[in-house]
Design an enzyme around this catalytic site. Structure first.
Site, PDB file in Angstrom:
ATOM      1  N   SER A 213       0.830  -1.198   0.000  1.00 56.84           N
ATOM      2  CA  SER A 213       0.000   0.000   0.000  1.00 56.84           C
ATOM      3  C   SER A 213       0.864   1.247   0.000  1.00 56.84           C
ATOM      4  O   SER A 213       1.996   1.238   0.473  1.00 56.84           O
ATOM      5  CB  SER A 213      -0.894   0.005   1.235  1.00 56.84           C
ATOM      6  OG  SER A 213      -0.082   0.167   2.383  1.00 56.84           O
ATOM      7  N   LYS A 214       0.265   2.308  -0.511  1.00 54.82           N
ATOM      8  CA  LYS A 214       0.933   3.604  -0.575  1.00 54.82           C
ATOM      9  C   LYS A 214       1.378   4.071   0.797  1.00 54.82           C
ATOM     10  O   LYS A 214       2.374   4.757   0.928  1.00 54.82           O
ATOM     11  CB  LYS A 214      -0.062   4.644  -1.107  1.00 54.82           C
ATOM     12  CG  LYS A 214      -0.023   4.836  -2.606  1.00 54.82           C
ATOM     13  CD  LYS A 214      -0.838   6.041  -2.967  1.00 54.82           C
ATOM     14  CE  LYS A 214      -1.588   5.771  -4.269  1.00 54.82           C
ATOM     15  NZ  LYS A 214      -2.585   6.737  -4.582  1.00 54.82           N
TER      16      LYS A 214
END
Ligand code: GLU
Length: 488
Positions: free
Chosen positions: A254-255
């Site tokens: 995930s970012k």
């Protein structure tokens, strides 16, 4: 039949590292089998569309060395390769399925669907074709009437009530799903656009795709696709679903835990070959005890059957280690050319090739990425503006100033300003004073670089050159020391 594979991204703004892995595996597979690689833009979800992302995708893929045989930027026998330019094809195929009894028109409004969703137990909504507003509840005549009145509709897949759907995945083996767990998927939306499922299956068939290689997140869609292939009477391409990419804590990449856009890694200055090497090893490694592979080796060794099922951890520490290995092994002349780009981007203009080569040769073993040299050793590009006084204090004593003045004098006399000569001259001088290198070297380093650490001091002085070293030392003794005297 010769191999034809595709990379089919949606233009949502940037190239995800997982997207690059998918594109790369398709590329390796195509090259290995002398096949064709197709780029197809899947832009039918207009809510996710980001302008200019197609150009950006193509540019980023080209940076990674992934070349296509067919695609929107080069054309090809199955053009157009952008799904929004193929709407008529999908409509025709959706209607074909209605005629064959494999799909039906439905007229439910968004509100009606929402109500049904709210009522469904545990919010596990499944479209009930016997109670909603569709061809089965209305009959054919009424359906035709509604269509001719321009009432919005969708076309849905008529999923069999309870049927075993079997398929084989090259990486995951045989998978069996019961159709009772599959929803009556919308194929054609009320805005005339197809859903991913319809467009993807139609295009993979029409474009003669032989192998579908994509991320695991698309595995749940396969049963619907199998039903579609069967309904059309088409052969299902071979399937291979690549393992998920994970953060270090094994959650889905995930970012929030780091960069996921390839563009961010380009910006940071990773080498393309090192980055591609690292990406290639996310879910596959041809051997246990090696991690550096050229693209030719990757092509030669690539086997879909050997791709892992377990998620692959995206570990930036490993990326840095791979990049560093490339940094140590590339020819200095090549590195200097690439380095110039980064150096000039920071505004350091007019440096000679020879100087950049020497800087790279001296400092590459201290950093992981080429542009990091400028952060590690800013003094190779500009005169020090600050001095590490804390460090200086520890090494400064009553005689340091006098010794430094003497050293300045003898440095000025050195004709061949090489690290050996500088070393020998300084050591000879220190011997006459009964001093050791360590009594002076740290202060000398701070005087010339401002910092307490760096590469070998004599080598650093050689690269900076006599004139620059003399000037810096003079400036330090004449202008800096008087100011900081009270502190040291
Ligand atoms: N358009 C899908 C994506 O954005 C492609 C999935 C597939 O390859 O079928 O990744």
């Amino acid at each position: 039949m010769s191999v034809r594979v595709r990379f089919a991204p949606s233009p949502t703004g940037y190239l995800h590292v997982g997207g690059l892995r998918t594109a790369l595996y398709n590329f390796l597979f195509a090259k290995k089998h002398n096949g064709k690689l197709i780029l197809r833009i899947e832009d039918t979800d207009r809510t996710r569309y980001v302008p200019n992302s197609v150009e950006n995708l193509i540019k980023t893929l080209a940076w990674a060395g992934i070349e296509f045989d067919e695609g929107p930027h080069i054309g090809g026998p199955y053009a157009p390769y952008v799904q929004s330019e193929r709407l008529e094809i999908y409509r025709k195929h959706a209607e074909m399925l209605v005629e064959k009894g494999w799909a039906y028109y439905a007229f439910d409004t968004a509100e009606e669907l929402e109500q049904a969703r709210q009522k469904s137990p545990h919010h596990e909504f499944k479209y009930d074709r016997h109670s909603m507003k569709n061809q089965f509840t209305f009959g054919n005549e009424k359906t035709r009437e509604l269509i001719s009145q321009g009432i919005p509709y969708v076309i849905r897949l008529k999923v069999p009530e309870s049927q075993e759907i079997r398929f084989f995945d090259i990486i995951r083996g045989e998978i069996i799903v019961n159709s009772k767990d599959v929803d009556d998927q919308v194929l054609l939306k009320s805005d005339g656009y197809p859903t991913y499922h319809l467009a993807n299956v139609v295009d993979d068939h029409l474009m003669n795709i032989t192998h579908i290689i994509r991320g695991e997140e698309w595995l749940p869609s396969v049963p619907k696709h199998i039903l579609l292939y069967n309904a059309f009477g088409w052969e299902v391409p071979k399937l291979a679903h690549l393992p998920l990419l994970l953060n270090k804590d094994k959650t889905k990449l995930s970012k929030r835990q780091g960069d996921v856009a390839v563009e961010d890694y380009i910006e940071k200055g990773y080498f393309r070959d090192a980055f591609v090497n690292f990406i290639a090893l996310l879910g596959w490694n041809p051997s246990k005890d090696r991690e550096i592979y050229s693209i030719e080796e990757l092509i030669d060794k690539f086997e879909l059957e050997k791709v892992n099922r377990a998620g692959a951890i995206f570990d930036v520490v490993k990326l840095d280690a791979i990049n560093a290995k490339y940094l140590y092994s590339k020819p200095v002349s090549e590195l200097a050319k690439e380095f110039r780009f980064w150096v000039e981007r920071r505004g350091y203009l007019g440096l000679s090739d020879d100087y950049l080569q020497k800087v790279v040769a001296l400092l590459r073993e201290r950093v992981k990425k080429l542009p990091d040299i400028m952060d590690f050793a800013p003094y190779m590009f500009e005169k020090p503006v600050q001095y590490d006084l804390e460090f200086l204090k520890k090494h400064w004593n009553e005689t340091t100033y006098e010794n430094m003045k003497d050293i300045l004098t003898i440095l000025k006399q050195i004709e061949e300003f090489t690290s050996e000569k500088i070393h020998d001259t300084i050591v000879n001088y220190l011997n006459t004073k009964n001093l050791k290198l360590r009594n002076i070297i740290h202060s000398l380093r701070v005087a010339i670089t401002g910092l307490s650490y760096g590469a070998g001091m004599f080598e650093t002085m050689e690269v900076l050159g006599k004139e620059e070293v003399v000037e810096r030392l003079e400036n330090f003794l004449n202008n800096v020391v008087p100011k900081i005297q009270i502190e040291i």
